[in-house]
Design a protein around this motif. Structure first.
Motif, PDB file in Angstrom:
ATOM      1  N   CYS A 274       5.340 -10.907   4.211  1.00  0.00           N
ATOM      2  CA  CYS A 274       5.204 -11.875   3.123  1.00  0.00           C
ATOM      3  C   CYS A 274       5.841 -13.194   3.554  1.00  0.00           C
ATOM      4  CB  CYS A 274       5.864 -11.350   1.855  1.00  0.00           C
ATOM      5  SG  CYS A 274       7.604 -10.948   2.046  1.00  0.00           S
ATOM      6  N   SER A 275       5.532 -14.250   2.826  1.00  0.00           N
ATOM      7  CA  SER A 275       6.108 -15.547   3.154  1.00  0.00           C
ATOM      8  C   SER A 275       7.562 -15.608   2.701  1.00  0.00           C
ATOM      9  CB  SER A 275       5.306 -16.664   2.475  1.00  0.00           C
ATOM     10  OG  SER A 275       5.686 -16.790   1.113  1.00  0.00           O
ATOM     11  N   GLY A 276       8.270 -16.625   3.192  1.00  0.00           N
ATOM     12  CA  GLY A 276       9.649 -16.816   2.766  1.00  0.00           C
ATOM     13  C   GLY A 276       9.758 -17.229   1.315  1.00  0.00           C
ATOM     14  N   ASP A 277       8.645 -17.674   0.726  1.00  0.00           N
ATOM     15  CA  ASP A 277       8.623 -18.088  -0.680  1.00  0.00           C
ATOM     16  C   ASP A 277       8.085 -16.947  -1.538  1.00  0.00           C
ATOM     17  OD1 ASP A 277       8.915 -19.639  -2.918  1.00  0.00           O
ATOM     18  OD2 ASP A 277       7.170 -20.903  -2.534  1.00  0.00           O
ATOM     19  N   THR A 278       8.703 -15.793  -1.387  1.00  0.00           N
ATOM     20  CA  THR A 278       8.320 -14.599  -2.142  1.00  0.00           C
ATOM     21  C   THR A 278       9.529 -14.101  -2.914  1.00  0.00           C
ATOM     22  OG1 THR A 278       6.741 -13.963  -0.416  1.00  0.00           O
ATOM     23  CG2 THR A 278       7.366 -12.255  -1.978  1.00  0.00           C
ATOM     24  N   ILE A 279       9.298 -13.617  -4.130  1.00  0.00           N
ATOM     25  CA  ILE A 279      10.339 -12.941  -4.897  1.00  0.00           C
ATOM     26  C   ILE A 279       9.817 -11.555  -5.276  1.00  0.00           C
ATOM     27  CG2 ILE A 279      11.390 -15.049  -5.794  1.00  0.00           C
ATOM     28  CD1 ILE A 279       9.902 -14.561  -8.446  1.00  0.00           C
ATOM     29  N   GLY A 280      10.733 -10.645  -5.505  1.00  0.00           N
ATOM     30  CA  GLY A 280      10.321  -9.302  -5.886  1.00  0.00           C
ATOM     31  C   GLY A 280      11.463  -8.551  -6.525  1.00  0.00           C
ATOM     32  N   HIS A 281      11.123  -7.432  -7.129  1.00  0.00           N
ATOM     33  CA  HIS A 281      12.143  -6.553  -7.704  1.00  0.00           C
ATOM     34  C   HIS A 281      11.555  -5.158  -7.824  1.00  0.00           C
ATOM     35  CE1 HIS A 281      15.750  -5.382  -9.913  1.00  0.00           C
ATOM     36  NE2 HIS A 281      16.223  -6.616  -9.711  1.00  0.00           N
ATOM     37  N   THR A 282      12.433  -4.168  -7.767  1.00  0.00           N
ATOM     38  CA  THR A 282      12.000  -2.779  -7.894  1.00  0.00           C
ATOM     39  C   THR A 282      12.708  -2.108  -9.057  1.00  0.00           C
ATOM     40  OG1 THR A 282      13.729  -1.976  -6.386  1.00  0.00           O
ATOM     41  CG2 THR A 282      11.602  -2.629  -5.410  1.00  0.00           C
ATOM     42  N   GLY A 283      12.197  -0.919  -9.431  1.00  0.00           N
ATOM     43  CA  GLY A 283      12.805  -0.104 -10.465  1.00  0.00           C
ATOM     44  C   GLY A 283      13.005   1.316  -9.970  1.00  0.00           C
ATOM     45  N   PHE A 284      14.088   1.947 -10.396  1.00  0.00           N
ATOM     46  CA  PHE A 284      14.478   3.263  -9.903  1.00  0.00           C
ATOM     47  C   PHE A 284      13.398   4.321 -10.111  1.00  0.00           C
ATOM     48  CE2 PHE A 284      16.617   7.405 -10.347  1.00  0.00           C
ATOM     49  CZ  PHE A 284      17.331   7.443  -9.158  1.00  0.00           C
ATOM     50  N   THR A 285      12.634   4.201 -11.169  1.00  0.00           N
ATOM     51  CA  THR A 285      11.604   5.194 -11.474  1.00  0.00           C
ATOM     52  C   THR A 285      10.445   5.174 -10.485  1.00  0.00           C
ATOM     53  OG1 THR A 285      10.691   3.583 -13.025  1.00  0.00           O
ATOM     54  CG2 THR A 285      12.080   5.333 -13.949  1.00  0.00           C
ATOM     55  N   GLY A 286      10.393   4.146  -9.627  1.00  0.00           N
ATOM     56  CA  GLY A 286       9.325   4.056  -8.634  1.00  0.00           C
ATOM     57  C   GLY A 286       8.398   2.883  -8.844  1.00  0.00           C
ATOM     58  N   THR A 287       8.918   1.834  -9.492  1.00  0.00           N
ATOM     59  CA  THR A 287       8.101   0.670  -9.839  1.00  0.00           C
ATOM     60  C   THR A 287       8.481  -0.535  -8.987  1.00  0.00           C
ATOM     61  OG1 THR A 287       9.661   0.032 -11.573  1.00  0.00           O
ATOM     62  CG2 THR A 287       7.841   1.484 -12.201  1.00  0.00           C
ATOM     63  N   GLY A 288       7.633  -1.562  -9.007  1.00  0.00           N
ATOM     64  CA  GLY A 288       7.950  -2.785  -8.280  1.00  0.00           C
ATOM     65  C   GLY A 288       6.936  -3.882  -8.531  1.00  0.00           C
ATOM     66  N   LEU A 289       7.390  -5.129  -8.384  1.00  0.00           N
ATOM     67  CA  LEU A 289       6.527  -6.300  -8.520  1.00  0.00           C
ATOM     68  C   LEU A 289       6.984  -7.342  -7.515  1.00  0.00           C
ATOM     69  CD1 LEU A 289       4.335  -7.961 -10.079  1.00  0.00           C
ATOM     70  CD2 LEU A 289       6.190  -8.764 -11.565  1.00  0.00           C
ATOM     71  N   TRP A 290       6.019  -7.949  -6.798  1.00  0.00           N
ATOM     72  CA  TRP A 290       6.314  -8.970  -5.799  1.00  0.00           C
ATOM     73  C   TRP A 290       5.353 -10.143  -5.993  1.00  0.00           C
ATOM     74  CZ3 TRP A 290       5.900  -3.802  -5.225  1.00  0.00           C
ATOM     75  CH2 TRP A 290       7.046  -3.109  -4.795  1.00  0.00           C
ATOM     76  N   ILE A 291       5.874 -11.370  -5.912  1.00  0.00           N
ATOM     77  CA  ILE A 291       5.081 -12.587  -6.107  1.00  0.00           C
ATOM     78  C   ILE A 291       5.288 -13.497  -4.904  1.00  0.00           C
ATOM     79  CG2 ILE A 291       4.570 -14.505  -7.648  1.00  0.00           C
ATOM     80  CD1 ILE A 291       6.064 -12.960  -9.880  1.00  0.00           C
ATOM     81  N   ASP A 292       4.210 -13.756  -4.181  1.00  0.00           N
ATOM     82  CA  ASP A 292       4.273 -14.619  -2.998  1.00  0.00           C
ATOM     83  C   ASP A 292       3.648 -15.969  -3.367  1.00  0.00           C
ATOM     84  OD1 ASP A 292       3.862 -15.928  -0.538  1.00  0.00           O
ATOM     85  OD2 ASP A 292       3.708 -14.030   0.542  1.00  0.00           O
TER      86      ASP A 292
END
Length: 330
Positions: A274-292
Motif C-alpha cells: 500500500c502507499s504511505g498515505d494509507t490508514i487502517g485498523h483491525t478488530g479482535f473478532t477478525g475484522t479490518g478496514l484500510w483506506i489508501d
C-alpha cells in the motif's frame, strides 16, 4: 491501475483458502474505489455451531476495535473541530474526577490527543469485567484505579476513557448515542456472524458484543459497534471523497499511528504494497478496514475468526497482510 474486479478476485484467494482449510469459519471481502465502484466476495459460514448458517454479503459483524475509529475517533475529532474540547487538554478538563484523590499524578496529565494516538502509559490489557457487572461501579473503578505506568502501547483504556468523556459531555451512555449510518450497537442474531462461546457469560455470542469489558460496561468507546461490509465501504468512500476535511486521521502522531488509526510500518496489517498515505485498523473478532488515499481505494476484510473460540490459531495476521498485498499488487 488494475480494475476492481481483478483486485478482489485475486485478493479473495487467501480468504477462500483459510475457510477451506478450516482456519476461519467464513468471511466477506469488499473493495471500493474513489469513483464509487465496489465489489464484494463472500464465503463460508456465519455460524458453525451448534447450528449452521451461511455467510452472506449482508451479514452483520461485531466490528470490535473498529469502533475506535468508526465511532469514537469521529466524535472526538468533531468535538475538537467545533471547539468543544481541546485535543491537547488533559482528560480532566471533561473528567475532573479522574484520579481525584491524587491531584499530582501522571493520569491527570493525559490528553485527548495522547489517547487517540495510544501515547500513554496505560497497560495493554486490563480485565475490567472481572471486577463485577455493575456498569456504573466499573466506570467509577476505572476513574479511581491507580494505574501502573508502563511503556506507551496500544491500550483499550485510552478509548474507554475517551468514551467516558463522550458520555459526560452528552449526558447519556454510549449505547444511547447514534452509532453512525449503517452501524448499530446490537444485531439481529439471525443476520449476524457468531463469535465466541463465552466462558463467563455461558452462551454463544451472536448479535451482542464479544468484548468482555464493553459487555460489562454496557457500552464503551473501544468496542461494541456492529456493521456490514457495505457499511464499512460506505464509510471509506466518504473519507476518499472528502480527504481534506479529515486531515487529522492522516496526520502522523508516531511511526505507527495517526489520530485514532494505524499507518504503514514494517509488518503492519495492510501489507507491504500500500502507499504511505494509507490508514487502517483491525478488530479482535477478525475484522479490518484500510483506506489508501494515494491509490484512491479502500478494502475491508470481515471474518468470524473467534467462532467458536479465540483459543485457536486462525492465521488472521498473515491473512490480512496477504489480502492487502494482493489488493495492491499492481
Amino acid at each position: 491501475m488494475t480494475d476492481i474486479a481483478t483486485q478482489i478476485d485475486r485478493a479473495f484467494a487467501p480468504l477462500a483458502l483459510a475457510v477451506q482449510t478450516a482456519r476461519i469459519p467464513g468471511g466477506v471481502l469488499g473493495v471500493i474505489d474513489r469513483d464509487g465502484n465496489r465489489a464484494l466476495r463472500v464465503i463460508g459460514a456465519a455460524q458453525s455451531v451448534p447450528d449452521q448458517r451461511p455467510m452472506t454479503e449482508t451479514t452483520w459483524f461485531d466490528l470490535a476495535s473498529l469502533t475506535k475509529v468508526l465511532f469514537t475517533t469521529e466524535r472526538i475529532l468533531a468535538l475538537a473541530a467545533a471547539g468543544t474540547i481541546d485535543l491537547d487538554a488533559p482528560l480532566v478538563s471533561v473528567l475532573p474526577d479522574f484520579r481525584q484523590y491524587n491531584l499530582d499524578n501522571w493520569e491527570r496529565k493525559v490528553t485527548f490527543r495522547q489517547c487517540l494516538g495510544h501515547q500513554t502509559p496505560f497497560p495493554a490489557v486490563f480485565p475490567l469485567y472481572t471486577y463485577g457487572r455493575d456498569p456504573d461501579l466499573l466506570r467509577t473503578f476505572l476513574l479511581q484505579h491507580e494505574w501502573s505506568a508502563g511503556p506507551s502501547v496500544y491500550s483499550d483504556i485510552n478509548f474507554i476513557l475517551l468514551g467516558l468523556a463522550l458520555e459526560r459531555l452528552e449526558g447519556r451512555g454510549i449505547r444511547a448515542m447514534e452509532p453512525g449510518t449503517g452501524f448499530a450497537w446490537f444485531a439481529d442474531p439471525g443476520s449476524a456472524a457468531a463469535t465466541e462461546d463465552c466462558t463467563w457469560r455461558h452462551r454463544l455470542l451472536v448479535g451482542e458484543v464479544h468484548d468482555d469489558n464493553c459487555s460489562a460496561l454496557e457500552g464503551a468507546g473501544h468496542a461494541g459497534l456492529f456493521g456490514t461490509a457495505d457499511a464499512l465501504l460506505d464509510f471509506a468512500a466518504s473519507k476518499l471523497d472528502d480527504a481534506a476535511s479529515d486531515a487529522l486521521i492522516r496526520t502522523p502522531l508516531s511511526a505507527r499511528r495517526t489520530h485514532g488509526w494505524e499507518r504503514p510500518y514494517d509488518g503492519w496489517s495492510g501489507g507491504d504494497r500500500c502507499s504511505g498515505d494509507t490508514i487502517g485498523h483491525t478488530g479482535f473478532t477478525g475484522t479490518g478496514l484500510w483506506i489508501d488515499f494515494a491509490r484512491g481505494h479502500a478494502w475491508t476484510l470481515l471474518t468470524n475468526r473467534v467462532h467458536p473460540t479465540r483459543h485457536f490459531d486462525s492465521g488472521i495476521f498473515a491473512l490480512r497482510r496477504a489480502v492487502g498485498d494482493l489488493i495492491n499488487a499492481d
